[in-house]
Design an enzyme around this catalytic site. Structure first.
Site, mmCIF file in Angstrom:
data_model
loop_
_atom_site.group_PDB
_atom_site.id
_atom_site.type_symbol
_atom_site.label_atom_id
_atom_site.label_comp_id
_atom_site.label_asym_id
_atom_site.label_seq_id
_atom_site.Cartn_x
_atom_site.Cartn_y
_atom_site.Cartn_z
ATOM 1 N N ASN A 9 2.020 -6.154 4.736
ATOM 2 C CA ASN A 9 2.538 -5.339 3.639
ATOM 3 C C ASN A 9 2.933 -6.289 2.502
ATOM 4 O O ASN A 9 3.953 -6.965 2.586
ATOM 5 C CB ASN A 9 3.756 -4.544 4.130
ATOM 6 C CG ASN A 9 4.436 -3.805 2.998
ATOM 7 O OD1 ASN A 9 3.883 -3.642 1.910
ATOM 8 N ND2 ASN A 9 5.657 -3.334 3.249
ATOM 9 N N TRP A 10 2.116 -6.322 1.475
ATOM 10 C CA TRP A 10 2.358 -7.291 0.394
ATOM 11 C C TRP A 10 3.432 -6.830 -0.580
ATOM 12 O O TRP A 10 3.816 -7.583 -1.471
ATOM 13 C CB TRP A 10 1.050 -7.549 -0.368
ATOM 14 C CG TRP A 10 -0.036 -8.177 0.457
ATOM 15 C CD1 TRP A 10 0.053 -8.577 1.778
ATOM 16 C CD2 TRP A 10 -1.371 -8.495 0.037
ATOM 17 N NE1 TRP A 10 -1.141 -9.104 2.198
ATOM 18 C CE2 TRP A 10 -2.033 -9.080 1.143
ATOM 19 C CE3 TRP A 10 -2.069 -8.349 -1.155
ATOM 20 C CZ2 TRP A 10 -3.355 -9.507 1.081
ATOM 21 C CZ3 TRP A 10 -3.392 -8.775 -1.223
ATOM 22 C CH2 TRP A 10 -4.016 -9.352 -0.110
ATOM 23 N N HIS A 95 8.045 3.804 4.426
ATOM 24 C CA HIS A 95 8.672 2.483 4.557
ATOM 25 C C HIS A 95 10.141 2.595 4.168
ATOM 26 O O HIS A 95 10.497 3.367 3.280
ATOM 27 C CB HIS A 95 7.949 1.473 3.641
ATOM 28 C CG HIS A 95 8.366 0.063 3.904
ATOM 29 N ND1 HIS A 95 9.533 -0.467 3.384
ATOM 30 C CD2 HIS A 95 7.797 -0.927 4.631
ATOM 31 C CE1 HIS A 95 9.643 -1.731 3.791
ATOM 32 N NE2 HIS A 95 8.605 -2.028 4.553
ATOM 33 N N GLY A 235 6.981 -10.576 4.370
ATOM 34 C CA GLY A 235 7.000 -11.925 3.798
ATOM 35 C C GLY A 235 5.921 -12.852 4.334
ATOM 36 O O GLY A 235 5.211 -13.512 3.559
HETATM 37 C C1 PEP Z 1 8.108 -4.913 5.852
HETATM 38 O O1 PEP Z 1 8.395 -4.843 4.678
HETATM 39 O O2 PEP Z 1 7.448 -4.011 6.383
HETATM 40 C C2 PEP Z 1 8.558 -6.090 6.614
HETATM 41 C C3 PEP Z 1 8.485 -6.061 7.904
HETATM 42 O O3 PEP Z 1 9.017 -7.133 5.870
HETATM 43 P P1 PEP Z 1 9.411 -8.600 6.424
HETATM 44 O O4 PEP Z 1 8.358 -9.012 7.397
HETATM 45 O O5 PEP Z 1 9.471 -9.461 5.219
HETATM 46 O O6 PEP Z 1 10.746 -8.440 7.104
#
Ligand code: PEP
Length: 249
Positions: A9-10, A95, A235
């Protein structure tokens, strides 16, 4: 046997040029189709160029959000047919950032789920509790409500057509990951909910991903758990080598 899914997920990152650079890196670095379903979710401005670049590859494209209507006076929104037309096959729905900053509810999540399935998009429906909800002992209530309301009335689909992502809100972008025990407990709870509303084959076939600060160091341990069928990665999906390491895990 559920095929694992690793989805990046960018979020609101990557211009078109940067998106192509990143996906090139992932494409060159990972050439082992078949064992994992790999998905990238660029911002909507890059769905089409990224999908064009990946056209004959084994990597799929997702949108990060959608509207439930097909078209009309909804300034700033895009719908399932537009996402399909741009070349994506998946869409992230509900989300926690959408729920928190854009006031999405289980009801709108459910409408989006219906529309996604109708238009042949595979929804990745996100659920997860805040730290306060966990500390107040409301973890199961929150997850149950989000899963049951999000999937309300959704019946005619194949198990592989729906993906659920458990993302504890307190673990997203914080560097704090759920422990294996915490994650597996919620994943098996979600699996038990699926058994209440679907037949055994379908309930066992739906993939449940973990998301929340998953990275190349902690992925192998989480992905080895029986009810964790992959990851939704924020990330760490923005660096090709990190994302590839997670895919390999
Ligand atoms: C997300 O936004 O779906 C996520 C899991 O972010 P991160 O891996 O940065 O915690």
């Amino acid at each position: 046997m559920r095929t694992p899914v690793i989805a990046g997920n960018w979020k609101m990152n990557m211009t078109v040029d940067q998106a192509i650079e990143l996906v090139k890196g992932i494409h060159y670095g990972y050439k082992n189709p078949g064992q994992v379903d790999v998905v990238v979710a660029p911002p909507s401005t890059s769905i089409h160029p990224v999908a064009q670049y990946l056209k004959d590859s084994h990597i799929s494209v997702a949108a990060q959000n959608m509207h439930w209507e097909e078209s009309g006076a909804f300034t700033g929104e895009i719908s399932a047919p537009f996402i399909k037309d741009a070349g994506a096959d998946y869409v992230i729905i509900g989300h926690s950032e959408r729920r928190q900053y854009f006031k999405e509810t289980d009801k709108t999540v459910n409408k989006k789920m219906h529309s996604a399935i109708k238009h042949d998009l595979i929804p990745i429906m996100c659920v997860g509790e805040t730290l306060g909800e966990r500390e107040d002992g409301r973890l199961q209530d929150v997850i149950q409500r989000q899963v049951m309301d999000g999937l309300d009335g959704i019946e005619s689909f194949a198990a592989t057509d729906i993906i659920i992502a458990y993302e504890p809100v307190w673990a997203i972008g914080t560097g704090k990951t759920a422990t294996s025990e915490q994650a597996e407990e919620v994943h098996s709870f979600i699996r038990s909910l699926l058994h209440k509303i679907h037949d055994t084959k379908k309930a066992n076939g739906i993939r449940i991903l973990y998301g929340g600060s998953m990275n190349s160091k902690n992925a192998a341990e989480l992905l080895a758990l029986p009810n964790i069928d992959g990851g939704l990665i924020g990330g760490a999906s923005l660096v090709a080598s990190d994302f590839i390491d997670i895919i390999r895990s």
